[in-house]
Write a protein that holds these residues in place. Sequence first.
Motif, PDB file in Angstrom:
ATOM      1  N   ALA A 193       0.927  -1.317   0.110  1.00  0.00           N
ATOM      2  CA  ALA A 193       0.156   0.045  -0.054  1.00  0.00           C
ATOM      3  C   ALA A 193       0.990   1.070   0.223  1.00  0.00           C
ATOM      4  O   ALA A 193       0.441   2.222  -0.797  1.00  0.00           O
ATOM      5  N   VAL A 194       2.047   1.312   1.042  1.00  0.00           N
ATOM      6  CA  VAL A 194       2.555   2.431   0.799  1.00  0.00           C
ATOM      7  C   VAL A 194       3.411   2.731  -0.404  1.00  0.00           C
ATOM      8  O   VAL A 194       3.710   3.862  -0.559  1.00  0.00           O
ATOM      9  N   GLN A 195       3.741   1.831  -1.040  1.00  0.00           N
ATOM     10  CA  GLN A 195       4.646   1.662  -2.203  1.00  0.00           C
ATOM     11  C   GLN A 195       3.650   2.297  -3.293  1.00  0.00           C
ATOM     12  O   GLN A 195       4.179   2.799  -4.312  1.00  0.00           O
ATOM     13  N   ARG A 196       2.417   1.794  -3.414  1.00  0.00           N
ATOM     14  CA  ARG A 196       1.472   2.462  -4.286  1.00  0.00           C
ATOM     15  C   ARG A 196       1.198   3.923  -4.012  1.00  0.00           C
ATOM     16  O   ARG A 196       1.097   4.612  -4.902  1.00  0.00           O
ATOM     17  N   VAL A 197       1.299   4.192  -2.914  1.00  0.00           N
ATOM     18  CA  VAL A 197       1.119   5.757  -2.586  1.00  0.00           C
ATOM     19  C   VAL A 197       2.336   6.433  -3.271  1.00  0.00           C
ATOM     20  O   VAL A 197       2.420   7.628  -3.679  1.00  0.00           O
ATOM     21  N   GLY A 198       3.579   5.869  -2.966  1.00  0.00           N
ATOM     22  CA  GLY A 198       4.714   6.351  -3.478  1.00  0.00           C
ATOM     23  C   GLY A 198       4.724   6.549  -4.975  1.00  0.00           C
ATOM     24  O   GLY A 198       5.332   7.479  -5.631  1.00  0.00           O
ATOM     25  N   MET A 199       4.451   5.634  -5.497  1.00  0.00           N
ATOM     26  CA  MET A 199       4.058   5.304  -6.896  1.00  0.00           C
ATOM     27  C   MET A 199       3.343   6.675  -7.475  1.00  0.00           C
ATOM     28  O   MET A 199       3.645   7.436  -8.466  1.00  0.00           O
ATOM     29  N   GLY A 200       2.397   6.931  -6.907  1.00  0.00           N
ATOM     30  CA  GLY A 200       1.243   7.826  -7.155  1.00  0.00           C
ATOM     31  C   GLY A 200       1.823   9.298  -7.131  1.00  0.00           C
ATOM     32  O   GLY A 200       1.889  10.182  -7.704  1.00  0.00           O
ATOM     33  N   VAL A 201       2.711   9.405  -5.851  1.00  0.00           N
ATOM     34  CA  VAL A 201       3.525  10.712  -5.661  1.00  0.00           C
ATOM     35  C   VAL A 201       4.403  10.860  -6.723  1.00  0.00           C
ATOM     36  O   VAL A 201       4.693  11.820  -7.127  1.00  0.00           O
ATOM     37  N   ALA A 202       5.032   9.857  -7.027  1.00  0.00           N
ATOM     38  CA  ALA A 202       6.003  10.062  -8.210  1.00  0.00           C
ATOM     39  C   ALA A 202       5.404  10.415  -9.387  1.00  0.00           C
ATOM     40  O   ALA A 202       6.235  11.308 -10.025  1.00  0.00           O
ATOM     41  N   VAL A 203       4.386   9.738  -9.633  1.00  0.00           N
ATOM     42  CA  VAL A 203       3.746  10.058 -11.116  1.00  0.00           C
ATOM     43  C   VAL A 203       3.375  11.768 -11.153  1.00  0.00           C
ATOM     44  O   VAL A 203       3.681  12.397 -11.950  1.00  0.00           O
ATOM     45  N   ALA A 204       2.874  12.211  -9.702  1.00  0.00           N
ATOM     46  CA  ALA A 204       2.449  13.491  -9.556  1.00  0.00           C
ATOM     47  C   ALA A 204       3.618  14.417  -9.819  1.00  0.00           C
ATOM     48  O   ALA A 204       3.741  15.369 -10.474  1.00  0.00           O
ATOM     49  N   GLY A 205       4.905  13.910  -8.948  1.00  0.00           N
ATOM     50  CA  GLY A 205       6.242  14.748  -9.116  1.00  0.00           C
ATOM     51  C   GLY A 205       6.623  14.905 -10.542  1.00  0.00           C
ATOM     52  O   GLY A 205       7.118  16.136 -10.864  1.00  0.00           O
ATOM     53  N   VAL A 206       6.656  13.772 -11.081  1.00  0.00           N
ATOM     54  CA  VAL A 206       7.201  13.967 -12.548  1.00  0.00           C
ATOM     55  C   VAL A 206       6.432  14.547 -13.452  1.00  0.00           C
ATOM     56  O   VAL A 206       6.853  15.478 -14.562  1.00  0.00           O
ATOM     57  N   THR A 207       5.163  14.714 -13.313  1.00  0.00           N
ATOM     58  CA  THR A 207       4.124  15.173 -13.994  1.00  0.00           C
ATOM     59  C   THR A 207       4.528  16.792 -13.874  1.00  0.00           C
ATOM     60  O   THR A 207       4.435  17.528 -14.955  1.00  0.00           O
ATOM     61  N   LEU A 208       4.431  17.037 -12.734  1.00  0.00           N
ATOM     62  CA  LEU A 208       4.784  18.687 -12.407  1.00  0.00           C
ATOM     63  C   LEU A 208       5.847  19.207 -13.005  1.00  0.00           C
ATOM     64  O   LEU A 208       6.129  20.263 -13.493  1.00  0.00           O
ATOM     65  N   VAL A 209       7.063  18.243 -12.866  1.00  0.00           N
ATOM     66  CA  VAL A 209       8.416  18.662 -13.472  1.00  0.00           C
ATOM     67  C   VAL A 209       8.279  18.834 -15.039  1.00  0.00           C
ATOM     68  O   VAL A 209       8.685  19.758 -15.438  1.00  0.00           O
ATOM     69  N   THR A 210       7.448  17.782 -15.615  1.00  0.00           N
ATOM     70  CA  THR A 210       7.457  17.896 -16.949  1.00  0.00           C
ATOM     71  C   THR A 210       6.753  18.966 -17.639  1.00  0.00           C
ATOM     72  O   THR A 210       7.007  19.814 -18.400  1.00  0.00           O
ATOM     73  N   VAL A 211       5.560  19.247 -17.021  1.00  0.00           N
ATOM     74  CA  VAL A 211       4.529  20.268 -17.268  1.00  0.00           C
ATOM     75  C   VAL A 211       5.190  21.702 -17.060  1.00  0.00           C
ATOM     76  O   VAL A 211       5.107  22.519 -17.838  1.00  0.00           O
ATOM     77  N   GLY A 212       6.033  21.881 -15.738  1.00  0.00           N
ATOM     78  CA  GLY A 212       6.719  23.093 -15.579  1.00  0.00           C
ATOM     79  C   GLY A 212       7.777  23.376 -16.547  1.00  0.00           C
ATOM     80  O   GLY A 212       7.890  24.572 -17.024  1.00  0.00           O
TER      81      GLY A 212
END
Length: 288
Positions: free
Chosen positions: A269-288
Amino acid sequence: MVTVLALAAALAYGVADFLGGAVARRSTALKAVALCVPVGLAVLLAAALLTGGRPTGAGLAAGLAGGLAGGAGLITFYRALARGPMSVVAPVSALAAALLPVLAGVARGERLDTGSIVGVLLCLVAIGLVSMESGGADRPAGRSPLDNGPLMAAVSGACFGVFFIMLKAAGDGGGLWPLVAARAGNLIAVGVALLVAFRLHGGLPGPRLTGRAVVGLALLSGALDAAANTLYFLAAQAGLLSLAAVLTSLYPAITVLLARVAYSERLRAVQRVGMGVAVAGVTLVTVG
């Protein structure tokens, strides 16, 4: 163009890492890279000769330095894939690899907006979450607590980050020759590791790489990795280092997808949360 090249590099890296990890699981990380790296060198040498360009001292030096770091990262990464699930190892390595070029890009004068800064911070959080394993009870007896997949994945990611930075520094005036120098650096790193293994063990530990299928996977992994290096190099020379590196670092999505299909790997479960955070982080960096 930068986006297309970097995403194509991510696709090639993702498949290459999955195949290399599969080979490492059947033998050892060192034996896998000892077969993959020379193939990549041959592919890149042929590509450099066909595309032309005059090698420069600065470009070759930067490529060689990046290759030494990348070779160390490749050995560590394959060992991490053999120690932990691909769906954890690949994202941790990729996030660590993305952060260093972002910082280097900022130091070079590349400007990040607020969203990108938040994305980088989220990536740091994601590394911690995705790295959480179920505890020491699952570790085989006699294995060092440092010898675990996520930690080695973070080390490999740092090495890959240096590799990305040095390829950007190599410039585009020498054709693909900096990549040839980088692969030669990979080969030197692997050669040193082989010598150390022979010195410590009197040979290479682990099962032999046998069977046409296994050897074929190793050769294909090396060729795809060389292709990914070329695509990233072109992307980095065409645009911002931070953008090219972060988009290329999306390759775990391919590795994770293939691992789920082939090995039915599942995340806690905690790793799935981490994956979600990773997706959000990489998306924000990419869009920025």
